[in-house]
Write a protein that holds these residues in place. Structure first.
Motif, mmCIF file in Angstrom:
data_model
loop_
_atom_site.group_PDB
_atom_site.id
_atom_site.type_symbol
_atom_site.label_atom_id
_atom_site.label_comp_id
_atom_site.label_asym_id
_atom_site.label_seq_id
_atom_site.Cartn_x
_atom_site.Cartn_y
_atom_site.Cartn_z
ATOM 1 N N GLY A 150 -20.501 -57.596 -6.771
ATOM 2 C CA GLY A 150 -19.951 -56.515 -5.969
ATOM 3 C C GLY A 150 -18.614 -56.839 -5.344
ATOM 4 O O GLY A 150 -18.087 -57.953 -5.473
ATOM 5 N N VAL A 151 -18.081 -55.850 -4.648
ATOM 6 C CA VAL A 151 -16.796 -55.990 -3.962
ATOM 7 C C VAL A 151 -17.027 -55.875 -2.455
ATOM 8 O O VAL A 151 -18.023 -55.335 -1.999
ATOM 9 N N GLY A 152 -16.071 -56.405 -1.699
ATOM 10 C CA GLY A 152 -16.184 -56.345 -0.237
ATOM 11 C C GLY A 152 -16.992 -57.514 0.305
ATOM 12 O O GLY A 152 -17.099 -58.567 -0.324
ATOM 13 N N LEU A 164 -25.524 -50.403 0.882
ATOM 14 C CA LEU A 164 -24.762 -50.855 -0.274
ATOM 15 C C LEU A 164 -25.023 -49.917 -1.460
ATOM 16 O O LEU A 164 -26.157 -49.754 -1.903
ATOM 17 N N THR A 165 -23.981 -49.297 -1.946
ATOM 18 C CA THR A 165 -24.116 -48.430 -3.124
ATOM 19 C C THR A 165 -24.069 -49.311 -4.369
ATOM 20 O O THR A 165 -23.095 -50.018 -4.613
ATOM 21 N N MET A 195 -17.047 -48.588 -10.152
ATOM 22 C CA MET A 195 -16.687 -49.625 -9.193
ATOM 23 C C MET A 195 -15.213 -49.555 -8.834
ATOM 24 O O MET A 195 -14.836 -49.693 -7.669
ATOM 25 N N GLY A 198 -14.611 -46.730 -6.417
ATOM 26 C CA GLY A 198 -15.307 -46.782 -5.142
ATOM 27 C C GLY A 198 -16.577 -45.952 -5.078
ATOM 28 O O GLY A 198 -17.185 -45.844 -4.005
ATOM 29 N N ARG A 201 -20.260 -49.888 -4.922
ATOM 30 C CA ARG A 201 -19.637 -51.146 -4.497
ATOM 31 C C ARG A 201 -20.195 -52.339 -5.245
ATOM 32 O O ARG A 201 -19.656 -53.445 -5.128
ATOM 33 N N ALA A 202 -21.266 -52.128 -5.982
ATOM 34 C CA ALA A 202 -21.897 -53.259 -6.658
ATOM 35 C C ALA A 202 -22.669 -52.768 -7.879
ATOM 36 O O ALA A 202 -22.954 -51.577 -8.013
#
Length: 337
Positions: A150-152, A164-165, A195, A198, A201-202
């Motif tokens: 994921g990101v962030g 968390l999406t 992803m 946006g 996110r994962a």
């Protein structure tokens, strides 16, 4: 002389045409591109060609015949003879095999994933379930336990998964939802764009898919030991096409399955997993290892409730759900003795 030559030529052409019509070619619907996930099908094609002297061949298409979520429908109408799909794409169509996607089953190797899959595939209730789509289960596509890239900010506790999406299907989605994440089901080919934009996110994938579908190209972190489960993606054949094979062709096909799976597992373990660590390092992706107490808490939240819900739902469908679940659990337990 001219008459004799013409007659000989006609006879030769007739024989060539007859030989050509005797050959069997099956169309095979896959998706994405050739990767570890499809190596057993590629190996099967190679073995069939060798065993039959080119008289039984597979024409493998990566996305040219059908959308991956419609492969089972294509099999049902005979649009192609062989296809791969994942149970979580349409659980209502193949509820029997979704038992293999329940979270935290305790599967710890591709060999065990293969064993439990074949045990379920060979159960009469499972076979009857897939026969509704004119589909015969041929072999699984054993996958290692999924983990999340994921990101962030990286999740380090169960609470960190709240909101968390994440792209996750089947039992994996249920496990992450129990932790507070927001799972969504989408085709693997759609995940990278989702992803990047946006929307999520994962994504939860096996290593080969994280590499094949580009999720590690923009990921900041990857969970090393979440291990909530794996999706089950069988290869099936159209029953009418299978029944129409000659005895020799059927023997060639049936006798090649174990060898194709052996090759697949060796390839996945030695090629894909060997490349996974360096791929993470090259991109500076953080490895996130959750504490054992966090994992234990998640198992308690997700495993038993998901299993009980699955059993109740599929008993109502008329499936021997408890029997199928026990078959999986007993097979896993026997492998660890």
């Amino acid at each position: 002389m001219k008459t004799l030559w013409t007659g000989a030529a006609a006879a030769a052409l007739t024989m060539a045409f007859a030989t050509e019509t005797l050959a069997t070619e099956w169309n095979v619907s896959l998706w994405g591109k050739r990767r570890a996930f499809t190596e057993h099908v590629e190996k099967l094609a190679e073995l069939l060609n060798e065993k039959t002297g080119g008289e039984f061949t597979l024409n493998i298409s990566y996305g040219g015949l059908s959308n991956n979520r419609e492969n089972l429908d294509g099999i049902s109408i005979g649009a192609f003879e062989m296809a791969q799909f994942c149970a979580g794409y349409h659980p209502d169509k193949n509820p029997s095999i979704t038992v293999l996607e329940l979270p935290f089953l305790g599967v710890d190797s591709l060999e065990l994933e293969r064993e439990i899959s074949m045990a379920v595939y060979n159960h009469p209730a499972t076979q009857a379930d897939l026969e509704r789509w004119n589909a015969r289960l041929l072999m699984p596509s054993p996958l290692p336990q999924y983990n999340v890239a994921g990101v962030g900010d990286a999740p380090r506790t169960i609470e960190d998964f709240a909101g968390l999406t994440v792209r996750a299907t089947g039992g994996i989605g249920a496990a992450l939802e129990a932790a507070g994440a927001v799972p969504t089901s989408m085709s693997a080919t759609e995940v990278r764009q989702a992803m990047d934009s946006g929307v999520i996110r994962a994504a939860s994938f096996a290593p080969h898919a994280h590499m094949s579908f580009g999720t590690i190209e923009n990921a900041d972190w990857w969970t090393t030991n979440l291990n909530p489960g794996a999706v089950n993606c069988p290869v099936v054949v159209n029953i009418d096409a299978y029944d129409s094979l000659s005895d020799a062709e059927r023997e060639a096909l049936d006798s090649s399955i174990d060898e194709a799976l052996d090759y697949y597992i060796e390839y996945y373990n030695e090629q894909t997993m060997a490349a996974w660590g360096p791929a993470l390092d090259e991109r500076g992706i953080e490895r996130v290892e959750l504490a054992e107490e966090e994992l234990t808490a998640l198992r308690e939240l997700a495993a038993a409730p998901a299993a009980q819900a699955w059993i109740e739902e599929n008993n109502a469908r008329g499936l021997p759900a408890q029997e199928l679940y026990d078959l999986v659990i007993d097979t896993v337990a026997a492998s660890k003795q």
